[in-house]
Scaffold this motif. Structure first.
Motif, mmCIF file in Angstrom:
data_model
loop_
_atom_site.group_PDB
_atom_site.id
_atom_site.type_symbol
_atom_site.label_atom_id
_atom_site.label_comp_id
_atom_site.label_asym_id
_atom_site.label_seq_id
_atom_site.Cartn_x
_atom_site.Cartn_y
_atom_site.Cartn_z
ATOM 1 N N UNK A 69 12.798 -6.134 -7.319
ATOM 2 C CA UNK A 69 13.100 -7.313 -6.508
ATOM 3 C C UNK A 69 12.126 -8.447 -6.806
ATOM 4 N N UNK A 70 12.638 -9.696 -6.860
ATOM 5 C CA UNK A 70 11.805 -10.876 -7.046
ATOM 6 C C UNK A 70 11.362 -11.406 -5.693
ATOM 7 N N UNK A 92 11.265 -14.367 -4.710
ATOM 8 C CA UNK A 92 12.182 -15.422 -4.256
ATOM 9 C C UNK A 92 13.362 -14.859 -3.468
ATOM 10 N N UNK A 93 13.723 -13.608 -3.736
ATOM 11 C CA UNK A 93 14.827 -12.980 -3.025
ATOM 12 C C UNK A 93 14.461 -12.639 -1.586
ATOM 13 N N UNK A 94 13.182 -12.656 -1.284
ATOM 14 C CA UNK A 94 12.717 -12.352 0.073
ATOM 15 C C UNK A 94 12.487 -13.618 0.898
ATOM 16 N N UNK A 95 12.809 -14.770 0.307
ATOM 17 C CA UNK A 95 12.586 -16.053 0.988
ATOM 18 C C UNK A 95 13.934 -16.753 1.213
ATOM 19 N N UNK A 96 14.158 -17.258 2.415
ATOM 20 C CA UNK A 96 15.364 -18.036 2.738
ATOM 21 C C UNK A 96 15.166 -19.443 2.202
ATOM 22 N N UNK A 97 15.936 -19.853 1.157
ATOM 23 C CA UNK A 97 15.715 -21.169 0.537
ATOM 24 C C UNK A 97 16.045 -22.338 1.474
ATOM 25 N N UNK A 98 17.001 -22.149 2.390
ATOM 26 C CA UNK A 98 17.371 -23.225 3.301
ATOM 27 C C UNK A 98 16.337 -23.440 4.387
ATOM 28 N N UNK A 99 15.907 -22.344 5.020
ATOM 29 C CA UNK A 99 14.929 -22.443 6.121
ATOM 30 C C UNK A 99 13.486 -22.400 5.617
ATOM 31 N N UNK A 100 13.345 -22.017 4.355
ATOM 32 C CA UNK A 100 12.020 -21.910 3.731
ATOM 33 C C UNK A 100 11.097 -21.013 4.563
ATOM 34 N N UNK A 136 12.995 -11.941 7.131
ATOM 35 C CA UNK A 136 12.344 -10.841 7.839
ATOM 36 C C UNK A 136 13.224 -9.592 7.910
ATOM 37 N N UNK A 137 14.518 -9.746 8.073
ATOM 38 C CA UNK A 137 15.395 -8.593 8.203
ATOM 39 C C UNK A 137 15.387 -7.737 6.934
ATOM 40 N N UNK A 138 15.441 -8.395 5.775
ATOM 41 C CA UNK A 138 15.432 -7.662 4.506
ATOM 42 C C UNK A 138 14.074 -7.009 4.274
ATOM 43 N N UNK A 139 13.016 -7.738 4.588
ATOM 44 C CA UNK A 139 11.659 -7.212 4.375
ATOM 45 C C UNK A 139 11.420 -5.978 5.222
ATOM 46 N N UNK A 140 11.871 -6.017 6.482
ATOM 47 C CA UNK A 140 11.665 -4.877 7.374
ATOM 48 C C UNK A 140 12.446 -3.645 6.918
ATOM 49 N N UNK A 141 13.590 -3.875 6.267
ATOM 50 C CA UNK A 141 14.389 -2.756 5.777
ATOM 51 C C UNK A 141 13.833 -2.173 4.471
ATOM 52 N N UNK A 198 0.795 -1.215 0.000
ATOM 53 C CA UNK A 198 0.000 0.000 0.000
ATOM 54 C C UNK A 198 0.832 1.271 0.000
ATOM 55 N N UNK A 199 2.129 1.165 0.333
ATOM 56 C CA UNK A 199 2.969 2.350 0.452
ATOM 57 C C UNK A 199 4.071 2.333 -0.616
ATOM 58 N N UNK A 200 4.575 3.510 -1.022
ATOM 59 C CA UNK A 200 5.626 3.594 -2.052
ATOM 60 C C UNK A 200 6.892 2.858 -1.623
ATOM 61 N N UNK A 201 7.586 2.285 -2.626
ATOM 62 C CA UNK A 201 8.856 1.590 -2.362
ATOM 63 C C UNK A 201 9.930 2.167 -3.273
ATOM 64 N N UNK A 202 11.182 1.842 -2.994
ATOM 65 C CA UNK A 202 12.289 2.337 -3.815
ATOM 66 C C UNK A 202 12.363 1.571 -5.127
ATOM 67 N N UNK A 203 13.128 2.106 -6.087
ATOM 68 C CA UNK A 203 13.269 1.451 -7.386
ATOM 69 C C UNK A 203 13.907 0.084 -7.245
#
Length: 302
Positions: A13-14, A16-24, A28-33, A3-8
């Motif tokens: 960003x895909x 899949x880049x927001x998901x830890x493939x090992x822990x599935x 959270x740290x990247x998403x919060x930033x 709902x809010x603006x994001x950076x370019x």
């Protein structure tokens, strides 16, 4: 949905880049930033599939998930319709139209008619054909063209015969309008408020005649409809005059308006000894003293 603006960078960003493939699980740290706090919390609450299935492209607007030109066309029309509705309610131009429409001194049912006509939701043959209720979308009056709202109350030859005998400003008005709303906007700019009220009354009567043709085959003479529009408006304006009771009555009686957004009903009965009968009447008015409804009827004989 974010709902809010994001950076370019985040826009490219895909998921899949927001998901830890090992822990599935979500990183959270990247998403919060990367996202505003409310969006970030909403993303982290989305459950992830445990099947580790391969991603695939799915079109949401068909049962099979496969895109087709037909489904794309209907989806685009739906999006555009939704956009028009939103603009008509929130834009400055839309707000001005509704402000003028609701301020007209005509019965509420005519204002609702104008609102429905402006939103293209009157049950025209085109509208009914789209819903598969009718097979033929031609106008019931002229039998030649598809019956849209603007055609039914303005462009149709039967309607134009009526407008030709109407008040002078409307007699030779252009017929090159795409819809009823664009016509109403044009009239707002050039007509006085009294003339705009007459236009709405006449348009409503033309629509009622269209319904009479469908249900009874009755087509009224244009001159009669013009006179009826004048009489209807005159009767309504006369009814809006707030009358005070005769001073011959004991005490002082003054009608008081109800609170805003409420209505008041006044009623009375009388016995006419010389005619050996009785009568009853009632009237409903709003907080501005405008008549919303009224009735009268004869009572029992005496």
């Amino acid at each position: 949905m974010v709902l809010h603006p994001v950076t370019e960078e985040v826009e490219e960003c895909m998921v899949s880049e927001l998901i830890d493939p090992g822990l599935h699980c979500w990183r959270r740290d990247i998403i919060m930033e990367s996202f505003q706090i409310n969006d970030a919390n909403a993303i982290c609450k989305i459950p992830l599939s445990r099947r580790r299935a391969t991603d695939s492209v799915v079109w949401l607007h068909t049962k099979t998930g496969v895109y087709s030109v037909r489904s794309g066309y209907h989806t685009a029309r739906k999006v555009m319709t939704t956009k028009v509705w939103a603009e008509s309610s929130s834009s400055a131009a839309g707000q001005q139209i509704w402000k003028v429409l609701w301020s007209l001194k005509v019965p509420s049912k005519l204002k609702v008619f104008g609102w429905r006509a402006s939103h293209e939701i009157l049950p025209t043959t085109v509208s009914l054909a789209k819903r598969k209720i009718l097979d033929d979308d031609r106008c019931h009056c002229c039998k030649r063209f598809a019956e849209t709202t603007i055609h039914a109350v303005w462009d149709c030859g039967v309607a134009q015969d009526i407008w030709a005998g109407s008040i002078t400003p409307l007699q030779k008005w252009s017929t090159s309008y795409h819809n009823f709303r664009s016509l109403f906007e044009s009239l707002m700019e050039r007509l006085s408020k009294a003339e705009l009220e007459f236009f709405l009354v006449q348009a409503w009567l033309i629509w009622n005649q269209r319904n009479a043709v469908i249900h009874s085959g009755q087509l009224m003479e244009p001159g009669w409809l013009n006179r009826r529009a004048e009489e209807f408006l005159a009767e309504y304006r006369k009814a809006q005059v707030v009358l005070t009771p005769s001073n011959g009555l004991s005490g002082s009686y003054v009608w008081r308006a109800p609170p805003s957004e409420e209505f008041k009903m006044n009623f009375d009965a009388a016995v006419f000894s010389d005619q050996h009968c009785s009568g009853f009447g009632a009237i409903i008015r709003n907080s501005q003293g405008e008549v919303m409804a009224a009735m009268s009827m004869g009572g029992a004989t005496c």
